[in-house]
Design a protein around this motif. Sequence first.
Motif, PDB file in Angstrom:
ATOM      1  N   ALA A 127      -2.913   6.055  -1.413  1.00  0.00           N
ATOM      2  CA  ALA A 127      -3.274   6.418  -2.781  1.00  0.00           C
ATOM      3  C   ALA A 127      -3.620   5.191  -3.626  1.00  0.00           C
ATOM      4  O   ALA A 127      -4.581   5.224  -4.393  1.00  0.00           O
ATOM      5  CB  ALA A 127      -2.128   7.180  -3.429  1.00  0.00           C
ATOM      6  N   TYR A 128      -2.829   4.124  -3.494  1.00  0.00           N
ATOM      7  CA  TYR A 128      -3.055   2.930  -4.293  1.00  0.00           C
ATOM      8  C   TYR A 128      -2.273   1.772  -3.701  1.00  0.00           C
ATOM      9  O   TYR A 128      -1.388   1.963  -2.864  1.00  0.00           O
ATOM     10  CB  TYR A 128      -2.634   3.155  -5.749  1.00  0.00           C
ATOM     11  CG  TYR A 128      -1.155   3.423  -5.915  1.00  0.00           C
ATOM     12  CD1 TYR A 128      -0.269   2.387  -6.214  1.00  0.00           C
ATOM     13  CD2 TYR A 128      -0.632   4.701  -5.769  1.00  0.00           C
ATOM     14  CE1 TYR A 128       1.079   2.624  -6.353  1.00  0.00           C
ATOM     15  CE2 TYR A 128       0.712   4.948  -5.904  1.00  0.00           C
ATOM     16  CZ  TYR A 128       1.569   3.908  -6.201  1.00  0.00           C
ATOM     17  OH  TYR A 128       2.907   4.141  -6.332  1.00  0.00           O
ATOM     18  N   ALA A 129      -2.601   0.568  -4.142  1.00  0.00           N
ATOM     19  CA  ALA A 129      -1.832  -0.627  -3.794  1.00  0.00           C
ATOM     20  C   ALA A 129      -1.270  -1.186  -5.094  1.00  0.00           C
ATOM     21  O   ALA A 129      -1.909  -1.103  -6.144  1.00  0.00           O
ATOM     22  CB  ALA A 129      -2.717  -1.665  -3.110  1.00  0.00           C
ATOM     23  N   ALA A 130      -0.079  -1.737  -5.028  1.00  0.00           N
ATOM     24  CA  ALA A 130       0.555  -2.274  -6.225  1.00  0.00           C
ATOM     25  C   ALA A 130       1.468  -3.426  -5.838  1.00  0.00           C
ATOM     26  O   ALA A 130       1.750  -3.654  -4.657  1.00  0.00           O
ATOM     27  CB  ALA A 130       1.350  -1.191  -6.953  1.00  0.00           C
TER      28      ALA A 130
ATOM     29  N   LEU B   9       0.854  -1.179   0.000  1.00  0.00           N
ATOM     30  CA  LEU B   9       0.000   0.000   0.000  1.00  0.00           C
ATOM     31  C   LEU B   9       0.894   1.235   0.000  1.00  0.00           C
ATOM     32  O   LEU B   9       1.793   1.352   0.841  1.00  0.00           O
ATOM     33  CB  LEU B   9      -0.897  -0.019   1.238  1.00  0.00           C
ATOM     34  CG  LEU B   9      -1.901   1.103   1.404  1.00  0.00           C
ATOM     35  CD1 LEU B   9      -2.909   1.092   0.261  1.00  0.00           C
ATOM     36  CD2 LEU B   9      -2.602   0.967   2.740  1.00  0.00           C
ATOM     37  N   TYR B  10       0.664   2.135  -0.955  1.00  0.00           N
ATOM     38  CA  TYR B  10       1.502   3.321  -1.091  1.00  0.00           C
ATOM     39  C   TYR B  10       0.705   4.577  -0.773  1.00  0.00           C
ATOM     40  O   TYR B  10      -0.469   4.679  -1.071  1.00  0.00           O
ATOM     41  CB  TYR B  10       2.055   3.430  -2.515  1.00  0.00           C
ATOM     42  CG  TYR B  10       3.019   2.334  -2.860  1.00  0.00           C
ATOM     43  CD1 TYR B  10       4.346   2.416  -2.481  1.00  0.00           C
ATOM     44  CD2 TYR B  10       2.596   1.202  -3.550  1.00  0.00           C
ATOM     45  CE1 TYR B  10       5.240   1.408  -2.791  1.00  0.00           C
ATOM     46  CE2 TYR B  10       3.474   0.190  -3.866  1.00  0.00           C
ATOM     47  CZ  TYR B  10       4.797   0.292  -3.482  1.00  0.00           C
ATOM     48  OH  TYR B  10       5.676  -0.706  -3.783  1.00  0.00           O
ATOM     49  N   GLY B  11       1.378   5.527  -0.184  1.00  0.00           N
ATOM     50  CA  GLY B  11       0.848   6.852   0.140  1.00  0.00           C
ATOM     51  C   GLY B  11       2.065   7.718   0.381  1.00  0.00           C
ATOM     52  O   GLY B  11       3.005   7.705  -0.406  1.00  0.00           O
ATOM     53  N   GLU B  12       2.088   8.429   1.514  1.00  0.00           N
ATOM     54  CA  GLU B  12       3.301   9.182   1.853  1.00  0.00           C
ATOM     55  C   GLU B  12       4.416   8.255   2.311  1.00  0.00           C
ATOM     56  O   GLU B  12       5.574   8.654   2.386  1.00  0.00           O
ATOM     57  CB  GLU B  12       3.023  10.260   2.903  1.00  0.00           C
ATOM     58  CG  GLU B  12       2.548   9.749   4.246  1.00  0.00           C
ATOM     59  CD  GLU B  12       1.060   9.464   4.283  1.00  0.00           C
ATOM     60  OE1 GLU B  12       0.618   8.915   5.294  1.00  0.00           O
ATOM     61  OE2 GLU B  12       0.334   9.756   3.328  1.00  0.00           O
ATOM     62  N   ARG B  13       4.077   7.007   2.612  1.00  0.00           N
ATOM     63  CA  ARG B  13       5.053   5.951   2.887  1.00  0.00           C
ATOM     64  C   ARG B  13       4.440   4.634   2.415  1.00  0.00           C
ATOM     65  O   ARG B  13       3.269   4.589   2.062  1.00  0.00           O
ATOM     66  CB  ARG B  13       5.418   5.898   4.367  1.00  0.00           C
ATOM     67  CG  ARG B  13       4.258   5.620   5.285  1.00  0.00           C
ATOM     68  CD  ARG B  13       4.703   5.593   6.748  1.00  0.00           C
ATOM     69  NE  ARG B  13       3.559   5.522   7.622  1.00  0.00           N
ATOM     70  CZ  ARG B  13       3.028   6.551   8.236  1.00  0.00           C
ATOM     71  NH1 ARG B  13       3.533   7.753   8.076  1.00  0.00           N
ATOM     72  NH2 ARG B  13       1.980   6.396   9.011  1.00  0.00           N
ATOM     73  N   ALA B  14       5.222   3.581   2.408  1.00  0.00           N
ATOM     74  CA  ALA B  14       4.740   2.283   1.922  1.00  0.00           C
ATOM     75  C   ALA B  14       4.468   1.348   3.099  1.00  0.00           C
ATOM     76  O   ALA B  14       5.148   1.399   4.122  1.00  0.00           O
ATOM     77  CB  ALA B  14       5.774   1.664   0.998  1.00  0.00           C
ATOM     78  N   PHE B  15       3.456   0.481   2.937  1.00  0.00           N
ATOM     79  CA  PHE B  15       3.103  -0.522   3.933  1.00  0.00           C
ATOM     80  C   PHE B  15       2.911  -1.844   3.205  1.00  0.00           C
ATOM     81  O   PHE B  15       2.068  -1.954   2.319  1.00  0.00           O
ATOM     82  CB  PHE B  15       1.819  -0.139   4.668  1.00  0.00           C
ATOM     83  CG  PHE B  15       1.368  -1.161   5.665  1.00  0.00           C
ATOM     84  CD1 PHE B  15       1.928  -1.214   6.932  1.00  0.00           C
ATOM     85  CD2 PHE B  15       0.397  -2.097   5.339  1.00  0.00           C
ATOM     86  CE1 PHE B  15       1.520  -2.167   7.854  1.00  0.00           C
ATOM     87  CE2 PHE B  15      -0.022  -3.054   6.248  1.00  0.00           C
ATOM     88  CZ  PHE B  15       0.544  -3.091   7.505  1.00  0.00           C
ATOM     89  N   TYR B  16       3.708  -2.861   3.559  1.00  0.00           N
ATOM     90  CA  TYR B  16       3.599  -4.171   2.928  1.00  0.00           C
ATOM     91  C   TYR B  16       2.351  -4.879   3.450  1.00  0.00           C
ATOM     92  O   TYR B  16       2.208  -5.089   4.647  1.00  0.00           O
ATOM     93  CB  TYR B  16       4.847  -5.002   3.204  1.00  0.00           C
ATOM     94  CG  TYR B  16       4.768  -6.397   2.642  1.00  0.00           C
ATOM     95  CD1 TYR B  16       4.756  -6.605   1.274  1.00  0.00           C
ATOM     96  CD2 TYR B  16       4.684  -7.495   3.481  1.00  0.00           C
ATOM     97  CE1 TYR B  16       4.679  -7.881   0.754  1.00  0.00           C
ATOM     98  CE2 TYR B  16       4.601  -8.772   2.966  1.00  0.00           C
ATOM     99  CZ  TYR B  16       4.596  -8.956   1.605  1.00  0.00           C
ATOM    100  OH  TYR B  16       4.500 -10.218   1.091  1.00  0.00           O
ATOM    101  N   CYS B  17       1.445  -5.232   2.558  1.00  0.00           N
ATOM    102  CA  CYS B  17       0.167  -5.858   2.939  1.00  0.00           C
ATOM    103  C   CYS B  17       0.261  -7.368   3.019  1.00  0.00           C
ATOM    104  O   CYS B  17      -0.267  -7.971   3.944  1.00  0.00           O
ATOM    105  CB  CYS B  17      -0.913  -5.477   1.942  1.00  0.00           C
ATOM    106  SG  CYS B  17      -1.232  -3.720   1.865  1.00  0.00           S
ATOM    107  N   GLY B  18       0.885  -8.008   2.036  1.00  0.00           N
ATOM    108  CA  GLY B  18       0.986  -9.454   2.030  1.00  0.00           C
ATOM    109  C   GLY B  18       0.736 -10.038   0.652  1.00  0.00           C
ATOM    110  O   GLY B  18       0.748  -9.339  -0.356  1.00  0.00           O
ATOM    111  N   VAL B  19       0.487 -11.352   0.626  1.00  0.00           N
ATOM    112  CA  VAL B  19       0.292 -12.096  -0.614  1.00  0.00           C
ATOM    113  C   VAL B  19      -1.163 -12.563  -0.695  1.00  0.00           C
ATOM    114  O   VAL B  19      -1.616 -13.308   0.171  1.00  0.00           O
ATOM    115  CB  VAL B  19       1.241 -13.316  -0.675  1.00  0.00           C
ATOM    116  CG1 VAL B  19       1.003 -14.129  -1.930  1.00  0.00           C
ATOM    117  CG2 VAL B  19       2.687 -12.865  -0.588  1.00  0.00           C
TER     118      VAL B  19
END
Length: 111
Positions: free
Chosen positions: A78-81, A41-51
């Motif tokens: 903003a978005y997940a990628a 998950l991306y925004g002002e920083r990134a957060f790893y969501c998983g598989v």
Amino acid sequence: MQVPVYIDDKPVGTLTLERRGPWTELDARLPDVGRVVRLTLYGERAFYCGVPVPEGARMRLFRRLTAAEARTLPETPAYAAEKPRREGSEPFPPEDRPRHVLWHGGRPHYF
């Protein structure tokens, strides 16, 4: 709150963030792309969501975060990628080994 999920620079699904009492739930739904996808998950920083795991003809990632984990989420996502692979990691197991895979620490271990 819903944000789009991008795979190979194309919008393919959505990731929903929802507060439920002391928990924050992440729920991503996207079509099955035929390979392992690591969502971030991306925004002002990134957060790893998983598989995401296969669920019929689709893939789904459901994760319930504690309050401490939720504090590390971007404030305005903003978005997940797809998380890019590390350089030098092999995408598939070598042909001479069995194809049993154990994911640990974000990396595949074949046995």
